[in-house]
Scaffold this active site. Structure first.
Site, PDB file in Angstrom:
ATOM      1  N   TYR A  30       0.628  -0.846   0.038  1.00 20.03           N
ATOM      2  CA  TYR A  30      -0.057  -0.062   0.726  1.00 20.03           C
ATOM      3  C   TYR A  30       0.370   1.076  -0.184  1.00 20.03           C
ATOM      4  O   TYR A  30       0.607   1.987  -0.748  1.00 20.03           O
ATOM      5  CB  TYR A  30      -1.398   0.396   1.261  1.00 20.03           C
ATOM      6  CG  TYR A  30      -1.536   1.499   1.429  1.00 20.03           C
ATOM      7  CD1 TYR A  30      -2.648   1.100   0.438  1.00 20.03           C
ATOM      8  CD2 TYR A  30      -1.382   1.991   2.190  1.00 20.03           C
ATOM      9  CE1 TYR A  30      -3.887   2.856   0.636  1.00 20.03           C
ATOM     10  CE2 TYR A  30      -2.087   3.343   2.689  1.00 20.03           C
ATOM     11  CZ  TYR A  30      -2.751   3.358   1.813  1.00 20.03           C
ATOM     12  OH  TYR A  30      -3.860   4.917   1.382  1.00 20.03           O
ATOM     13  N   SER A 112      -2.078  14.205   8.012  1.00 20.51           N
ATOM     14  CA  SER A 112      -3.109  14.083   6.690  1.00 20.51           C
ATOM     15  C   SER A 112      -4.087  13.766   7.044  1.00 20.51           C
ATOM     16  O   SER A 112      -4.500  13.340   8.668  1.00 20.51           O
ATOM     17  CB  SER A 112      -2.764  12.645   6.434  1.00 20.51           C
ATOM     18  OG  SER A 112      -4.204  12.201   5.110  1.00 20.51           O
ATOM     19  N   GLN A 133      -3.202  18.470   6.463  1.00 19.73           N
ATOM     20  CA  GLN A 133      -3.650  18.385   5.037  1.00 19.73           C
ATOM     21  C   GLN A 133      -5.602  17.499   4.664  1.00 19.73           C
ATOM     22  O   GLN A 133      -6.173  17.404   6.003  1.00 19.73           O
ATOM     23  CB  GLN A 133      -3.141  17.153   4.623  1.00 19.73           C
ATOM     24  CG  GLN A 133      -3.115  16.625   3.264  1.00 19.73           C
ATOM     25  CD  GLN A 133      -4.398  15.928   3.233  1.00 19.73           C
ATOM     26  OE1 GLN A 133      -4.586  14.468   4.088  1.00 19.73           O
ATOM     27  NE2 GLN A 133      -5.710  15.699   2.114  1.00 19.73           N
ATOM     28  N   TYR A 135      -8.396  16.763   2.400  1.00 20.18           N
ATOM     29  CA  TYR A 135      -9.278  16.903   1.123  1.00 20.18           C
ATOM     30  C   TYR A 135     -10.669  17.181   1.223  1.00 20.18           C
ATOM     31  O   TYR A 135     -11.603  17.110   3.028  1.00 20.18           O
ATOM     32  CB  TYR A 135      -9.949  14.535   0.945  1.00 20.18           C
ATOM     33  CG  TYR A 135      -9.065  13.925   0.777  1.00 20.18           C
ATOM     34  CD1 TYR A 135      -8.236  14.998  -0.447  1.00 20.18           C
ATOM     35  CD2 TYR A 135      -8.319  13.273   1.834  1.00 20.18           C
ATOM     36  CE1 TYR A 135      -6.787  13.840  -0.653  1.00 20.18           C
ATOM     37  CE2 TYR A 135      -6.827  13.092   1.716  1.00 20.18           C
ATOM     38  CZ  TYR A 135      -6.607  13.195   0.239  1.00 20.18           C
ATOM     39  OH  TYR A 135      -4.867  12.390  -0.263  1.00 20.18           O
ATOM     40  N   THR A 161      -5.597  19.104  -0.535  1.00 15.67           N
ATOM     41  CA  THR A 161      -4.667  18.012  -1.293  1.00 15.67           C
ATOM     42  C   THR A 161      -6.200  18.158  -2.705  1.00 15.67           C
ATOM     43  O   THR A 161      -7.171  18.138  -2.355  1.00 15.67           O
ATOM     44  CB  THR A 161      -4.585  17.051  -1.038  1.00 15.67           C
ATOM     45  OG1 THR A 161      -3.420  17.096  -0.065  1.00 15.67           O
ATOM     46  CG2 THR A 161      -4.880  16.381  -2.227  1.00 15.67           C
ATOM     47  N   ARG A 170      -5.041   2.035  -8.056  1.00  7.89           N
ATOM     48  CA  ARG A 170      -3.893   1.509  -7.827  1.00  7.89           C
ATOM     49  C   ARG A 170      -4.083  -0.523  -7.974  1.00  7.89           C
ATOM     50  O   ARG A 170      -4.806  -0.950  -6.818  1.00  7.89           O
ATOM     51  CB  ARG A 170      -3.698   1.967  -6.296  1.00  7.89           C
ATOM     52  CG  ARG A 170      -4.378   3.525  -6.260  1.00  7.89           C
ATOM     53  CD  ARG A 170      -3.533   4.078  -5.080  1.00  7.89           C
ATOM     54  NE  ARG A 170      -3.672   5.193  -4.747  1.00  7.89           N
ATOM     55  CZ  ARG A 170      -3.782   6.568  -3.907  1.00  7.89           C
ATOM     56  NH1 ARG A 170      -4.359   5.469  -2.835  1.00  7.89           N
ATOM     57  NH2 ARG A 170      -4.219   7.123  -4.513  1.00  7.89           N
ATOM     58  N   LYS A 260      -2.321  21.701  -2.765  1.00  5.37           N
ATOM     59  CA  LYS A 260      -0.943  20.589  -2.952  1.00  5.37           C
ATOM     60  C   LYS A 260      -1.516  19.749  -4.478  1.00  5.37           C
ATOM     61  O   LYS A 260      -2.903  19.208  -4.282  1.00  5.37           O
ATOM     62  CB  LYS A 260      -1.402  19.783  -1.682  1.00  5.37           C
ATOM     63  CG  LYS A 260      -0.104  18.143  -1.569  1.00  5.37           C
ATOM     64  CD  LYS A 260       0.018  17.518  -0.516  1.00  5.37           C
ATOM     65  CE  LYS A 260       0.428  16.246  -0.554  1.00  5.37           C
ATOM     66  NZ  LYS A 260       0.473  14.891  -0.854  1.00  5.37           N
ATOM     67  N   HIS A 284       1.151  13.533  -6.204  1.00  5.23           N
ATOM     68  CA  HIS A 284       0.756  12.417  -5.343  1.00  5.23           C
ATOM     69  C   HIS A 284       2.099  11.091  -5.400  1.00  5.23           C
ATOM     70  O   HIS A 284       1.134  10.290  -4.691  1.00  5.23           O
ATOM     71  CB  HIS A 284      -0.933  12.346  -5.940  1.00  5.23           C
ATOM     72  CG  HIS A 284      -1.369  11.490  -3.776  1.00  5.23           C
ATOM     73  ND1 HIS A 284      -2.865  12.568  -4.024  1.00  5.23           N
ATOM     74  CD2 HIS A 284      -1.613  10.662  -3.472  1.00  5.23           C
ATOM     75  CE1 HIS A 284      -3.307  12.570  -2.593  1.00  5.23           C
ATOM     76  NE2 HIS A 284      -2.362  11.269  -2.670  1.00  5.23           N
ATOM     77  N   ARG A 287       0.451   8.185  -7.466  1.00  5.86           N
ATOM     78  CA  ARG A 287      -0.331   7.400  -7.198  1.00  5.86           C
ATOM     79  C   ARG A 287      -2.048   7.571  -7.671  1.00  5.86           C
ATOM     80  O   ARG A 287      -3.262   6.842  -7.076  1.00  5.86           O
ATOM     81  CB  ARG A 287      -0.579   7.587  -5.490  1.00  5.86           C
ATOM     82  CG  ARG A 287       0.047   6.808  -4.806  1.00  5.86           C
ATOM     83  CD  ARG A 287       0.733   7.962  -3.152  1.00  5.86           C
ATOM     84  NE  ARG A 287      -0.353   6.922  -2.236  1.00  5.86           N
ATOM     85  CZ  ARG A 287      -0.085   5.523  -1.790  1.00  5.86           C
ATOM     86  NH1 ARG A 287       0.884   5.257  -1.902  1.00  5.86           N
ATOM     87  NH2 ARG A 287      -0.752   4.657  -1.036  1.00  5.86           N
TER      88      ARG A 287
HETATM   89  C1  LIG Z   1       1.112   5.554   1.773  1.00  6.28           C
HETATM   90  C2  LIG Z   1       0.878   6.883   1.437  1.00  6.28           C
HETATM   91  C3  LIG Z   1      -0.280   7.472   2.232  1.00  6.28           C
HETATM   92  C4  LIG Z   1      -0.951   9.235   1.016  1.00  6.28           C
HETATM   93  N1  LIG Z   1      -1.496   9.621   1.941  1.00  6.28           N
HETATM   94  C5  LIG Z   1      -1.915  11.162   1.730  1.00  6.28           C
HETATM   95  C6  LIG Z   1      -2.983  11.878   2.455  1.00  6.28           C
HETATM   96  O1  LIG Z   1      -3.842  11.260   2.907  1.00  6.28           O
HETATM   97  N2  LIG Z   1      -3.626  12.747   1.947  1.00  6.28           N
HETATM   98  C7  LIG Z   1      -2.378  13.378   1.095  1.00  6.28           C
HETATM   99  O2  LIG Z   1      -2.497  14.772   0.231  1.00  6.28           O
HETATM  100  N3  LIG Z   1      -1.172  12.939   0.357  1.00  6.28           N
HETATM  101  C8  LIG Z   1      -1.069  12.521   0.689  1.00  6.28           C
HETATM  102  N4  LIG Z   1      -0.235  10.892   0.424  1.00  6.28           N
HETATM  103  C9  LIG Z   1       0.832  11.218  -0.890  1.00  6.28           C
HETATM  104  C10 LIG Z   1       1.917  11.988   0.220  1.00  6.28           C
HETATM  105  O3  LIG Z   1       1.772  13.407   0.651  1.00  6.28           O
HETATM  106  C11 LIG Z   1       3.054  12.935  -1.301  1.00  6.28           C
HETATM  107  O4  LIG Z   1       2.784  13.125  -1.920  1.00  6.28           O
HETATM  108  C12 LIG Z   1       3.561  11.483  -1.929  1.00  6.28           C
HETATM  109  O5  LIG Z   1       4.010  10.619  -1.321  1.00  6.28           O
HETATM  110  C13 LIG Z   1       5.666  12.649  -2.596  1.00  6.28           C
HETATM  111  O6  LIG Z   1       5.984  11.151  -3.148  1.00  6.28           O
HETATM  112  P1  LIG Z   1       6.406  10.397  -2.342  1.00  6.28           P
HETATM  113  O7  LIG Z   1       6.049   9.588  -1.318  1.00  6.28           O
HETATM  114  O8  LIG Z   1       7.807   9.864  -3.491  1.00  6.28           O
HETATM  115  O9  LIG Z   1       8.009  11.178  -1.486  1.00  6.28           O
HETATM  116  C14 LIG Z   1       0.209  10.135   0.585  1.00  6.28           C
HETATM  117  C15 LIG Z   1       1.185   8.868   0.206  1.00  6.28           C
HETATM  118  C16 LIG Z   1       1.179   7.293   0.460  1.00  6.28           C
HETATM  119  C17 LIG Z   1       2.853   6.646  -0.528  1.00  6.28           C
END
Ligand SMILES: Cc1cc2nc3c(=O)[nH]c(=O)nc-3n(C[C@H](O)[C@H](O)[C@H](O)COP(=O)(O)O)c2cc1C
Length: 386
Positions: A30, A112, A133, A135, A161, A170, A260, A284, A287
């Site tokens: 995940y 988050s 953060q 949503y 975000t 995913r 963001k 993101h 993702r």
């Molecule tokens: C497991 C996971 C959960 C995430 N959950 C959120 C979230 O709840 N809110 C959000 O704005 N971004 C979320 N993100 C995105 C991160 O804030 C960020 O944009 C991203 O991880 C940056 O890339 P990197 O993992 O290569 O550093 C999540 C990323 C991951 C890996």
């Protein structure tokens, strides 16, 4: 490569390996996974590697200083921890680990909406300001209540975000049964993954309770039922959001506001026009929309469009202090790291995360010295080998 002696973890990839050993596979995947074929996720890292720096010499770098300001507050280096949903499922009270490690380093932590720990738990764990953060939810009263709580918890910076109008596809999460309808065989596989990770079961599964989405525990009938949150979130995420909603947000939130998840200069201009204080250039972490360009390749365009008006941050693929240096040189005020901090927290706990962040700072310091710059304010396109 197998070694007959123990090695100390240094880089995020070292901590990733530790996290892989510690976490049940579905949780590791995940964190690790991205959308669809994970092309954008790979490009985030590969495009950082393709940026070349210039080595400059004989410039008196005896007093290199990595400190700066982010969102108007001092930071020991231009780096913050990104919001990661459910961090408390990867490490015991993972969000508390995150903020305490960030405190030790003197950098911001972002919580988050979907964190296991509620903002009040963070406030009790740390005296420092954290970033919250958000949503957008269909229930705007719920949004307003969350912002009121964030204010009361002492939070003055909101990351809103915008790149999750709908959740990305995913595939890994479907394969391992994190989303979708798992078959009986998959369920049994999950049990097997759990029993082969007794360390995680003891530390997070049992001692890391309650497993809730702390910031949303008042909206579901049973706060300990993670499926109830999923149902609520699925019904609440609002794909109809437009810049008009940001104008509304701007009116009700008097703290700093960062948008963001922008990649395009026009979107960054629209964010600045709504009165945002900053943007985070982000996809993101690969993702969401697979096939979009890496964040680092989009940074110069966004910085040129709005860098004079708002603070420009970046995340996605930052894996070292050298990457931080490259991002700042290409126009970012600072960067956020997502996966690296949860890998370290999951694989080696709070001290592991502190160690990894210290290594980021050391790498940045050495990088600045060898590129011939002593202060963050002097890091610019001149150190990029174009
Ligand atoms: C497991 C996971 C959960 C995430 N959950 C959120 C979230 O709840 N809110 C959000 O704005 N971004 C979320 N993100 C995105 C991160 O804030 C960020 O944009 C991203 O991880 C940056 O890339 P990197 O993992 O290569 O550093 C999540 C990323 C991951 C890996």
């Amino acid at each position: 490569m197998s070694r007959s002696y123990d090695v100390a973890p240094v880089t995020p990839i070292d901590y990733r390996r530790l996290a892989e050993k510690r976490l049940p596979r579905f949780l590791f995947d995940y964190i690790d996974g991205g959308a669809n074929d994970e092309q954008t996720m790979a490009a985030n890292v590969a495009d950082f590697a393709a940026v070349r720096l210039r080595q400059r010499v004989m410039r008196d770098v005896s007093g290199v200083d990595t400190s700066t300001t982010l969102a108007g507050r001092p930071a020991a280096m231009p780096l913050a921890l990104a919001p990661v949903g459910m961090a408390g499922m990867f490490a015991r009270r993972g969000e508390v680990i995150g903020i305490r490690a960030a405190d030790r380093l003197g950098i911001p932590f972002s919580l988050s909406t979907l964190g296991v720990c509620a903002m009040e738990e963070l406030r009790a764990a740390s005296p420092s300001q954290f970033w919250f953060q958000l949503y957008m939810m269909r229930d705007r009263n719920a949004v307003q209540r969350l912002l009121g709580r964030a204010r009361a918890a002492g939070c003055d910076t909101l990351l809103f975000t915008v790149d999750l109008a709908v959740p990305g596809a995913r595939h890994r999460d479907v394969r391992v049964g994190m989303i979708g309808r798992p078959t009986l065989k998959m369920k049994l596989g999950k049990v097997r993954q759990l029993v082969t990770r007794p360390g995680w079961i003891r530390d997070v599964g049992l001692r890391g309770k309650p497993h809730t989405i702390g910031n949303l525990s008042d909206v579901v009938p049973d706060p300990t039922d993670l499926n109830a949150y999923k149902t609520w979130i699925d019904s609440q995420f609002d794909p109809s959001v437009t810049w008009k909603d940001i104008e509304w947000l701007r009116r009700i939130w008097d703290g700093k506001l960062y948008i963001k998840g922008v990649l395009e200069p026009d979107d960054a201009r629209a964010a600045a026009d709504t009165g945002a204080d900053g943007v985070v250039v982000s996809n993101h972490g690969g993702r969401q929309l697979d096939g979009v360009a890496s964040s680092i390749s989009k940074l110069p365009g966004v910085a040129a469009a709005v860098g004079e008006r708002v603070e420009v941050l970046l995340d996605g693929g930052v894996r070292s202090g050298i990457d931080v240096l490259k991002a700042v040189a290409l126009g970012a005020r600072g960067v956020l790291i997502g996966r690296p901090w949860v890998w370290a927290a999951a694989g080696a706990g709070q001290q592991g995360l502190v160690d990894m962040l210290e290594n980021f700072r050391r790498e940045l310091q050495v990088g600045m010295a060898l590129a011939g710059v002593a202060r963050v304010a002097d890091v610019g396109p001149g150190i990029i080998d174009a």
